[in-house]
Design a protein around this motif. Structure first.
Motif, PDB file in Angstrom:
ATOM      1  N   LYS A 112      38.313 -13.960  -4.665  1.00  0.00           N
ATOM      2  CA  LYS A 112      37.996 -12.520  -4.573  1.00  0.00           C
ATOM      3  C   LYS A 112      36.765 -12.316  -3.683  1.00  0.00           C
ATOM      4  O   LYS A 112      36.766 -11.493  -2.777  1.00  0.00           O
ATOM      5  CB  LYS A 112      37.708 -11.924  -5.969  1.00  0.00           C
ATOM      6  CG  LYS A 112      38.911 -11.931  -6.885  1.00  0.00           C
ATOM      7  CD  LYS A 112      38.614 -11.298  -8.230  1.00  0.00           C
ATOM      8  CE  LYS A 112      37.575 -12.066  -9.041  1.00  0.00           C
ATOM      9  NZ  LYS A 112      37.991 -13.436  -9.400  1.00  0.00           N
ATOM     10  N   THR A 113      35.718 -13.089  -3.970  1.00  0.00           N
ATOM     11  CA  THR A 113      34.489 -12.951  -3.195  1.00  0.00           C
ATOM     12  C   THR A 113      34.706 -13.443  -1.764  1.00  0.00           C
ATOM     13  O   THR A 113      34.168 -12.864  -0.823  1.00  0.00           O
ATOM     14  CB  THR A 113      33.350 -13.720  -3.897  1.00  0.00           C
ATOM     15  OG1 THR A 113      33.306 -13.266  -5.252  1.00  0.00           O
ATOM     16  CG2 THR A 113      32.013 -13.476  -3.248  1.00  0.00           C
ATOM     17  N   PHE A 114      35.516 -14.479  -1.616  1.00  0.00           N
ATOM     18  CA  PHE A 114      35.819 -14.985  -0.273  1.00  0.00           C
ATOM     19  C   PHE A 114      36.495 -13.889   0.561  1.00  0.00           C
ATOM     20  O   PHE A 114      36.151 -13.658   1.717  1.00  0.00           O
ATOM     21  CB  PHE A 114      36.717 -16.218  -0.371  1.00  0.00           C
ATOM     22  CG  PHE A 114      36.977 -16.887   0.940  1.00  0.00           C
ATOM     23  CD1 PHE A 114      36.019 -17.715   1.515  1.00  0.00           C
ATOM     24  CD2 PHE A 114      38.171 -16.684   1.619  1.00  0.00           C
ATOM     25  CE1 PHE A 114      36.249 -18.325   2.739  1.00  0.00           C
ATOM     26  CE2 PHE A 114      38.415 -17.293   2.849  1.00  0.00           C
ATOM     27  CZ  PHE A 114      37.443 -18.127   3.404  1.00  0.00           C
TER      28      PHE A 114
HETATM   29  P1  ADP Z   1      36.250 -15.704  -6.982  1.00  0.00           P
HETATM   30  O1  ADP Z   1      35.388 -14.691  -6.316  1.00  0.00           O
HETATM   31  O2  ADP Z   1      37.648 -15.195  -7.226  1.00  0.00           O
HETATM   32  O3  ADP Z   1      35.650 -16.300  -8.217  1.00  0.00           O
HETATM   33  P2  ADP Z   1      35.586 -17.371  -4.715  1.00  0.00           P
HETATM   34  O4  ADP Z   1      35.697 -16.365  -3.639  1.00  0.00           O
HETATM   35  O5  ADP Z   1      34.233 -17.718  -5.193  1.00  0.00           O
HETATM   36  O6  ADP Z   1      36.477 -16.931  -5.982  1.00  0.00           O
HETATM   37  O7  ADP Z   1      36.392 -18.660  -4.244  1.00  0.00           O
HETATM   38  C1  ADP Z   1      36.323 -19.916  -4.900  1.00  0.00           C
HETATM   39  C2  ADP Z   1      36.232 -21.024  -3.854  1.00  0.00           C
HETATM   40  O8  ADP Z   1      37.433 -21.120  -3.107  1.00  0.00           O
HETATM   41  C3  ADP Z   1      35.117 -20.797  -2.862  1.00  0.00           C
HETATM   42  O9  ADP Z   1      34.532 -22.035  -2.555  1.00  0.00           O
HETATM   43  C4  ADP Z   1      35.829 -20.238  -1.644  1.00  0.00           C
HETATM   44  O10 ADP Z   1      35.132 -20.505  -0.448  1.00  0.00           O
HETATM   45  C5  ADP Z   1      37.173 -20.946  -1.709  1.00  0.00           C
HETATM   46  N1  ADP Z   1      38.253 -20.115  -1.169  1.00  0.00           N
HETATM   47  C6  ADP Z   1      38.803 -19.054  -1.772  1.00  0.00           C
HETATM   48  N2  ADP Z   1      39.785 -18.525  -1.021  1.00  0.00           N
HETATM   49  C7  ADP Z   1      39.861 -19.255   0.085  1.00  0.00           C
HETATM   50  C8  ADP Z   1      40.694 -19.222   1.258  1.00  0.00           C
HETATM   51  N3  ADP Z   1      41.646 -18.281   1.414  1.00  0.00           N
HETATM   52  N4  ADP Z   1      40.481 -20.154   2.206  1.00  0.00           N
HETATM   53  C9  ADP Z   1      39.537 -21.097   2.060  1.00  0.00           C
HETATM   54  N5  ADP Z   1      38.731 -21.200   0.978  1.00  0.00           N
HETATM   55  C10 ADP Z   1      38.880 -20.288  -0.004  1.00  0.00           C
END
Ligand code: ADP
Length: 356
Positions: A112-114
């Protein structure tokens, strides 16, 4: 000329999309398998259909397959640019006077944050949106004058906290949602910072994210349990007829949707998950009430929906990213997220009209 062409192309795309799908769109984004998934021997249980860009199949534990269809499905290899290319027409409609809400929904760790924030090398929807709004408003500058401002806030345990003020030295000021004289819902006292270029935006976003993590005891932990909202306010003035517009674009990184087993949690953690469940289901309820066109829309059941009241339903545009993990370890949560998103997607809130 460029402006007129862009404008008519946008209108054409909208009319096409609106007739087909209404004002609510759902994009599914599947992250790649992580190092941890691989180390634990987890395989992918999500399959994509090469010939249909908007479909996927989820393998169940009994080897049956469940089929899902959305407005678009992004595969693990699809990058931030590909995602933004599909999102751009929706976010830029804020310049035409529409209120817009974009949500990232899903289990913690699904991206989500990504998707919304991204990383400095790989910026997400939030930054790219502002960049595009500056570019697009510049290209219309002979006809329209635009003023962009940004607010950042967090909803944690049903309390609203401003992320553009430094809350560290004193108890955080709690913000309240109140009805304005014009009858719209406003977050009273929320800081609204006018921005003129992307560097300023980047600095503001960085300081907001920083305030968010400083305020929590275990940064990563809490950030997955609060909703983080970036609000862009666009004030427009038509230089020919003097008509003014004011619209909001909300970019929302929702709290993790995972269900927490009652036996594992107690105290503060249990309270947090009850607040999250309540606000996420309130969001689902509001959207389905809008779809069924009931007279009572339960906006007031959560701070989140109350605050977004003027940007959900009616003429407003809504996009939900349902974020999923491909891993066999997350199968249970993945099916829940996909079911929630399918419920959202089934909804048509009527044809969009341009706001006055
Ligand atoms: P959330 O916000 O849903 O908890 P994050 O955005 O923190 O999840 O993502 C978790 C991990 O997975 C992070 O290290 C992020 O960089 C990686 N990640 C998530 N989506 C992708 C993507 N589409 N491609 C590459 N890495 C990703």
């Amino acid at each position: 000329k460029q402006y007129l062409e862009e404008s008519s192309e946008r209108k054409r795309l909208y009319n096409e999309n609106i007739e087909l799908k209404g004002n609510i769109r759902v994009f599914c984004r599947c992250r790649p398998l992580s190092q941890a998934d691989l180390a634990n021997g987890c395989a992918s249980v999500v399959e994509f259909d090469g010939s249909h860009e908007n479909e996927l199949q989820l393998l169940s534990t009994d080897s049956s397959k469940k089929h899902f269809k959305f407005d678009h499905v992004f595969k693990p290899e699809d990058g931030q640019e590909t995602v933004f290319a599909q999102t751009k027409p929706i976010v830029t409609s804020v310049l035409d006077g529409y209120n817009v809400c974009i949500f990232a929904y899903g289990q913690t760790g699904t991206g989500k944050t990504f998707t919304m924030e991204g990383t400095p090398e790989n910026r997400g929807v939030n930054y790219r949106t502002l960049e595009e709004l500056f570019r697009s408003s510049e290209s219309r500058s002979r006809l329209m004058k635009f003023e962009l401002s940004v607010s950042m806030l967090e909803v944690y345990n049903e309390k609203i906290r401003d992320l553009l003020i430094d809350n560290s030295s004193h108890p955080p000021k709690k913000l309240e949602v109140k009805q304005s004289a014009e009858g719209t819902q406003e977050v009273l006292g929320l800081v609204e910072a006018q921005v003129f270029n992307t560097d300023e935006v980047w600095d503001l976003l960085k300081s907001g994210y920083c305030v968010r993590s400083v305020g929590s005891t275990a940064a990563n932990e809490q950030s997955s349990r609060s909703h983080c909202l970036l609000r862009v306010t666009v004030k427009g003035e038509n230089l020919i007829n003097g008509q003014r517009t004011r619209s909001h674009l909300w970019l929302v990184d929702l709290a993790g949707s995972e269900r927490v087993g009652k036996v594992e949690v107690e105290g503060e953690r249990l309270k947090e998950s009850q607040f999250i469940n309540k606000s996420l289901s309130a969001l689902g309820d509001v959207i389905s009430a809008l779809a069924s066109k009931t007279s009572h829309i339960p906006y007031r059941n959560s701070k989140l929906t109350h605050m977004l009241q003027n940007s959900l339903g009616g003429d407003c545009k809504t996009l939900m990213f349902v974020q999923i993990s491909p891993s066999s370890a997350d199968q249970g949560e993945t099916v829940c997220s996909l079911n929630f998103a399918s419920r959202v997607r089934g909804i048509e809130s009527g044809p969009a009209r341009k706001q006055a």
